[in-house]
Scaffold this motif. Structure first.
Motif, PDB file in Angstrom:
ATOM      1  N   ARG A 116       0.854  -1.204   0.000  1.00 37.01           N
ATOM      2  CA  ARG A 116       0.000   0.000   0.000  1.00 37.01           C
ATOM      3  C   ARG A 116       0.883   1.245   0.000  1.00 37.01           C
ATOM      4  N   ALA A 117       1.915   1.250   0.844  1.00 33.46           N
ATOM      5  CA  ALA A 117       2.821   2.400   0.936  1.00 33.46           C
ATOM      6  C   ALA A 117       3.597   2.584  -0.357  1.00 33.46           C
ATOM      7  N   ALA A 118       4.019   1.501  -0.988  1.00 35.36           N
ATOM      8  CA  ALA A 118       4.769   1.599  -2.249  1.00 35.36           C
ATOM      9  C   ALA A 118       3.917   2.216  -3.349  1.00 35.36           C
ATOM     10  N   ALA A 119       2.646   1.853  -3.400  1.00 33.11           N
ATOM     11  CA  ALA A 119       1.753   2.454  -4.397  1.00 33.11           C
ATOM     12  C   ALA A 119       1.575   3.948  -4.123  1.00 33.11           C
ATOM     13  N   LEU A 120       1.420   4.299  -2.856  1.00 35.53           N
ATOM     14  CA  LEU A 120       1.291   5.711  -2.483  1.00 35.53           C
ATOM     15  C   LEU A 120       2.513   6.491  -2.941  1.00 35.53           C
ATOM     16  N   LEU A 121       3.714   6.000  -2.606  1.00 35.15           N
ATOM     17  CA  LEU A 121       4.933   6.742  -2.929  1.00 35.15           C
ATOM     18  C   LEU A 121       5.216   6.787  -4.425  1.00 35.15           C
ATOM     19  N   SER A 122       4.742   5.804  -5.167  1.00 37.75           N
ATOM     20  CA  SER A 122       4.940   5.864  -6.621  1.00 37.75           C
ATOM     21  C   SER A 122       4.037   6.915  -7.253  1.00 37.75           C
ATOM     22  N   GLN A 123       2.894   7.167  -6.645  1.00 35.10           N
ATOM     23  CA  GLN A 123       1.958   8.167  -7.162  1.00 35.10           C
ATOM     24  C   GLN A 123       2.187   9.542  -6.551  1.00 35.10           C
ATOM     25  N   ASN A 124       2.716   9.573  -5.340  1.00 34.32           N
ATOM     26  CA  ASN A 124       2.924  10.815  -4.614  1.00 34.32           C
ATOM     27  C   ASN A 124       4.214  10.679  -3.807  1.00 34.32           C
ATOM     28  N   PRO A 125       5.363  11.021  -4.386  1.00 37.59           N
ATOM     29  CA  PRO A 125       6.631  10.791  -3.702  1.00 37.59           C
ATOM     30  C   PRO A 125       6.870  11.678  -2.468  1.00 37.59           C
ATOM     31  N   ASP A 126       6.045  12.689  -2.268  1.00 36.04           N
ATOM     32  CA  ASP A 126       6.223  13.566  -1.111  1.00 36.04           C
ATOM     33  C   ASP A 126       4.879  13.783  -0.405  1.00 36.04           C
ATOM     34  N   PRO A 127       4.288  12.710   0.131  1.00 33.94           N
ATOM     35  CA  PRO A 127       2.966  12.868   0.760  1.00 33.94           C
ATOM     36  C   PRO A 127       3.069  13.559   2.114  1.00 33.94           C
ATOM     37  N   SER A 128       2.021  14.264   2.458  1.00 36.47           N
ATOM     38  CA  SER A 128       1.935  14.839   3.809  1.00 36.47           C
ATOM     39  C   SER A 128       1.599  13.720   4.786  1.00 36.47           C
ATOM     40  N   ARG A 129       1.774  14.001   6.051  1.00 39.83           N
ATOM     41  CA  ARG A 129       1.421  13.010   7.083  1.00 39.83           C
ATOM     42  C   ARG A 129      -0.054  12.636   6.961  1.00 39.83           C
ATOM     43  N   GLU A 130      -0.907  13.612   6.716  1.00 35.99           N
ATOM     44  CA  GLU A 130      -2.346  13.364   6.583  1.00 35.99           C
ATOM     45  C   GLU A 130      -2.633  12.461   5.388  1.00 35.99           C
ATOM     46  N   GLU A 131      -1.928  12.665   4.276  1.00 37.44           N
ATOM     47  CA  GLU A 131      -2.121  11.816   3.096  1.00 37.44           C
ATOM     48  C   GLU A 131      -1.666  10.383   3.377  1.00 37.44           C
ATOM     49  N   ILE A 132      -0.587  10.248   4.126  1.00 36.27           N
ATOM     50  CA  ILE A 132      -0.109   8.910   4.496  1.00 36.27           C
ATOM     51  C   ILE A 132      -1.144   8.214   5.374  1.00 36.27           C
ATOM     52  N   VAL A 133      -1.614   8.902   6.389  1.00 35.69           N
ATOM     53  CA  VAL A 133      -2.606   8.325   7.301  1.00 35.69           C
ATOM     54  C   VAL A 133      -3.854   7.914   6.531  1.00 35.69           C
ATOM     55  N   GLU A 134      -4.329   8.782   5.636  1.00 32.88           N
ATOM     56  CA  GLU A 134      -5.536   8.475   4.867  1.00 32.88           C
ATOM     57  C   GLU A 134      -5.324   7.254   3.981  1.00 32.88           C
ATOM     58  N   GLU A 135      -4.235   7.221   3.239  1.00 35.44           N
ATOM     59  CA  GLU A 135      -3.981   6.103   2.323  1.00 35.44           C
ATOM     60  C   GLU A 135      -3.788   4.792   3.076  1.00 35.44           C
ATOM     61  N   MET A 136      -3.078   4.833   4.178  1.00 40.11           N
ATOM     62  CA  MET A 136      -2.771   3.621   4.925  1.00 40.11           C
ATOM     63  C   MET A 136      -3.951   3.138   5.768  1.00 40.11           C
ATOM     64  N   SER A 137      -5.007   3.947   5.877  1.00 38.10           N
ATOM     65  CA  SER A 137      -6.144   3.588   6.733  1.00 38.10           C
ATOM     66  C   SER A 137      -6.902   2.365   6.228  1.00 38.10           C
ATOM     67  N   THR A 138      -6.712   1.977   4.975  1.00 39.63           N
ATOM     68  CA  THR A 138      -7.407   0.795   4.450  1.00 39.63           C
ATOM     69  C   THR A 138      -6.751  -0.504   4.895  1.00 39.63           C
ATOM     70  N   ASN A 139      -5.547  -0.421   5.449  1.00 36.23           N
ATOM     71  CA  ASN A 139      -4.822  -1.608   5.891  1.00 36.23           C
ATOM     72  C   ASN A 139      -4.773  -1.641   7.413  1.00 36.23           C
ATOM     73  N   LEU A 140      -5.225  -2.745   7.985  1.00 28.95           N
ATOM     74  CA  LEU A 140      -5.283  -2.887   9.429  1.00 28.95           C
ATOM     75  C   LEU A 140      -4.031  -3.565   9.965  1.00 28.95           C
ATOM     76  N   CYS A 141      -3.644  -3.149  11.169  1.00 27.82           N
ATOM     77  CA  CYS A 141      -2.546  -3.782  11.910  1.00 27.82           C
ATOM     78  C   CYS A 141      -3.108  -4.137  13.274  1.00 27.82           C
ATOM     79  N   ARG A 142      -3.303  -5.408  13.495  1.00 25.44           N
ATOM     80  CA  ARG A 142      -3.906  -5.834  14.764  1.00 25.44           C
ATOM     81  C   ARG A 142      -2.989  -5.566  15.954  1.00 25.44           C
ATOM     82  N   CYS A 143      -1.682  -5.421  15.686  1.00 26.03           N
ATOM     83  CA  CYS A 143      -0.738  -5.138  16.778  1.00 26.03           C
ATOM     84  C   CYS A 143      -0.693  -3.648  17.119  1.00 26.03           C
TER      85      CYS A 143
END
Length: 150
Positions: free
Chosen positions: A106-133
Motif C-alpha cells: 500500500r505504501a509503495a503504491a502511495l509513494l509511486s503516485q505521490n513521492p512527497d505525501p503529507s502526514r495526513e495523506e499517508i494516514v488516509e492512504e494507509m487507513s485501508t490496511n489494518l494492523c492488529r498489533c
C-alpha cells in the motif's frame, strides 16, 4: 487457464476464471508473501499492485486481471534495498509481521503516485490496511522516512 503477468513474468495458471487472485498467487504460484486476512476486503493483508494501483487480491478475480501487470511483495527488490524495506527495519514497524507485506505494498503504491505525501495523506492512504498489533505510528514514520529517500 488464466494468463497473468506477475512480477514481470508471463504465466499461465490452471485455475478457475472466478478464482480470487489471492488464492492463485498463494496456492498456484507459491507467492505466499501476499497474506489472507479476512477475505472480504476489510484488512489489506492481501494488497498487491495491479497496474501500479494498490488493490485487495481477495476481492479481485484472476480472470479480471489477465491483461494487467500484477506486482506482489516478492516483486520488490529481493535484496532489501527498496526504501520502504529499509525504513520498515529502521523504524521497527512490524510486531507480529502478518500485515506488513500488505502495508508495504500500500505504501509503495502511495509513494509511486505521490513521492512527497503529507502526514495526513499517508494516514488516509494507509487507513485501508489494518494492523492488529497497533504499530500505526511506526508504520507512518516508516512511510515518511522512505518518502525522503524516494
Amino acid at each position: 487457464m488464466v494468463k497473468l503477468n506477475v512480477n514481470g513474468t508471463d504465466i499461465e495458471v490452471e485455475a478457475d476464471a472466478d478464482a480470487p487472485l489471492l488464492w492463485v498467487l498463494r496456492e498456484h504460484l507459491g507467492l505466499t508473501g501476499t497474506k489472507f486476512g479476512c477475505g472480504v476486503g476489510s484488512c489489506g493483508a492481501c494488497t498487491v499492485h495491479i497496474d501500479g494501483e494498490a488493490m485487495f487480491s481477495c476481492q479481485t478475480y484472476a480472470s479480471d486481471v489477465e491483461d494487467a501487470e500484477i506486482t506482489t511483495i516478492e516483486g520488490l527488490p529481493d535484496n532489501g534495498d527498496h526504501p520502504l524495506q529499509k525504513a520498515w527495519i529502521a523504524e521497527q514497524a512490524p510486531q507480529c509481521g502478518y500485515c506488513q507485506s500488505g502495508q508495504i505494498m500500500r505504501a509503495a503504491a502511495l509513494l509511486s503516485q505521490n513521492p512527497d505525501p503529507s502526514r495526513e495523506e499517508i494516514v488516509e492512504e494507509m487507513s485501508t490496511n489494518l494492523c492488529r498489533c497497533g504499530t500505526y505510528p511506526r508504520i507512518i514514520r516508516a512511510v515518511e522516512r522512505a518518502a525522503k529517500e524516494v
